[in-house]
Write an enzyme that holds these catalytic residues in place. Structure first.
Site, PDB file in Angstrom:
ATOM      1  CE1 TYR A  47       0.868  -9.568   6.423  1.00  0.00           C
ATOM      2  CE2 TYR A  47       3.354  -9.028   6.570  1.00  0.00           C
ATOM      3  CZ  TYR A  47       1.454  -8.781   5.296  1.00  0.00           C
ATOM      4  OH  TYR A  47       2.520  -8.403   4.237  1.00  0.00           O
ATOM      5  CE  LYS A  48       4.763 -10.419  16.307  1.00  0.00           C
ATOM      6  NZ  LYS A  48       5.459  -9.553  16.734  1.00  0.00           N
ATOM      7  N   GLY A  75      -4.932  -1.946   3.252  1.00  0.00           N
ATOM      8  CA  GLY A  75      -4.383  -3.409   3.489  1.00  0.00           C
ATOM      9  C   GLY A  75      -4.789  -4.760   3.802  1.00  0.00           C
ATOM     10  N   GLY A  94      -7.148   0.940   6.439  1.00  0.00           N
ATOM     11  CA  GLY A  94      -7.464  -0.276   6.086  1.00  0.00           C
ATOM     12  C   GLY A  94      -7.746  -0.928   4.433  1.00  0.00           C
ATOM     13  N   GLY A 109      -3.400   3.339   6.598  1.00  0.00           N
ATOM     14  CA  GLY A 109      -4.077   3.457   7.762  1.00  0.00           C
ATOM     15  C   GLY A 109      -5.439   3.473   7.245  1.00  0.00           C
ATOM     16  N   PRO A 160       6.626  -2.561  11.102  1.00  0.00           N
ATOM     17  CG  PRO A 160       5.809  -0.625  10.236  1.00  0.00           C
ATOM     18  CD  PRO A 160       7.214  -0.900  10.928  1.00  0.00           C
ATOM     19  CB  VAL A 198      -1.013   0.135   1.446  1.00  0.00           C
ATOM     20  CG1 VAL A 198      -1.588   0.801   1.204  1.00  0.00           C
ATOM     21  CG2 VAL A 198      -1.836  -0.837   1.532  1.00  0.00           C
ATOM     22  CG  ASN A 220       7.764  -3.958   6.593  1.00  0.00           C
ATOM     23  OD1 ASN A 220       6.839  -3.268   7.259  1.00  0.00           O
ATOM     24  ND2 ASN A 220       7.256  -4.173   6.124  1.00  0.00           N
TER      25      ASN A 220
END
Length: 148
Positions: free
Chosen positions: A130-131, A96, A94, A92, A125, A86, A123
């Site tokens: 992904y977490k 992604g 939405g 920020g 962020p 993105v 990376n």
């Protein structure tokens, strides 16, 4: 307003624009060697080997995801997310989230046993993003590349 749509052959310049922006973000702009013809033949030819979604925010190109299928001898059919990117000015919002969730749905729809991708260790962020999806991070395997 965010809109996602499947890329067509006419979108190759937009895909390449995003690929080059991603390579610059990853500090490797010289590594992009795929050509327009590579994209035509391998994404939009008789036997396409990848698929791509483009994301738009208020009709402006904002990001993309590109994936293909692989087969794991242990797990079966897997969706491999090659890239999700993105543009900085659209983060920020939405986008992604919508791109990765669309890939997850594609994996489910096509009966994959899971989804895989890579993220650079610096990376933070992206790792934190992904977490949120309970992704597991494998520090045991080493990436191997053979350049031809």
């Amino acid at each position: 307003m965010i809109k996602l749509r499947r890329a067509t052959q006419e979108d190759i310049p937009s895909i390449l624009e995003l690929v080059h922006a991603l390579a610059l973000f990853e500090k490797a702009p010289e590594e992009v060697t795929a050509t327009v013809q590579d994209y035509v033949e391998n994404g939009f030819g008789d036997n396409p080997i990848f698929s791509c979604l483009l994301a738009y925010h208020d009709d402006q190109l904002a990001g993309f995801s590109l994936w293909y299928y692989r087969f794991s001898t242990w797990k079966g059919k897997r969706l491999y997310l090659e890239d999700l990117y993105v543009k900085d000015e659209f983060r920020g919002k939405g986008i992604g989230q919508q791109l990765i969730e669309a890939c997850i749905e594609e994996a489910k729809r096509t009966h994959c046993t899971g989804m895989m991708w890579q993220v650079l260790d610096w990376n933070t962020p992206a790792i934190e993003f992904y977490k949120r999806y309970n992704a597991s991070f494998d520090g045991e395997w080493i990436n191997v590349n053979l350049h031809l």
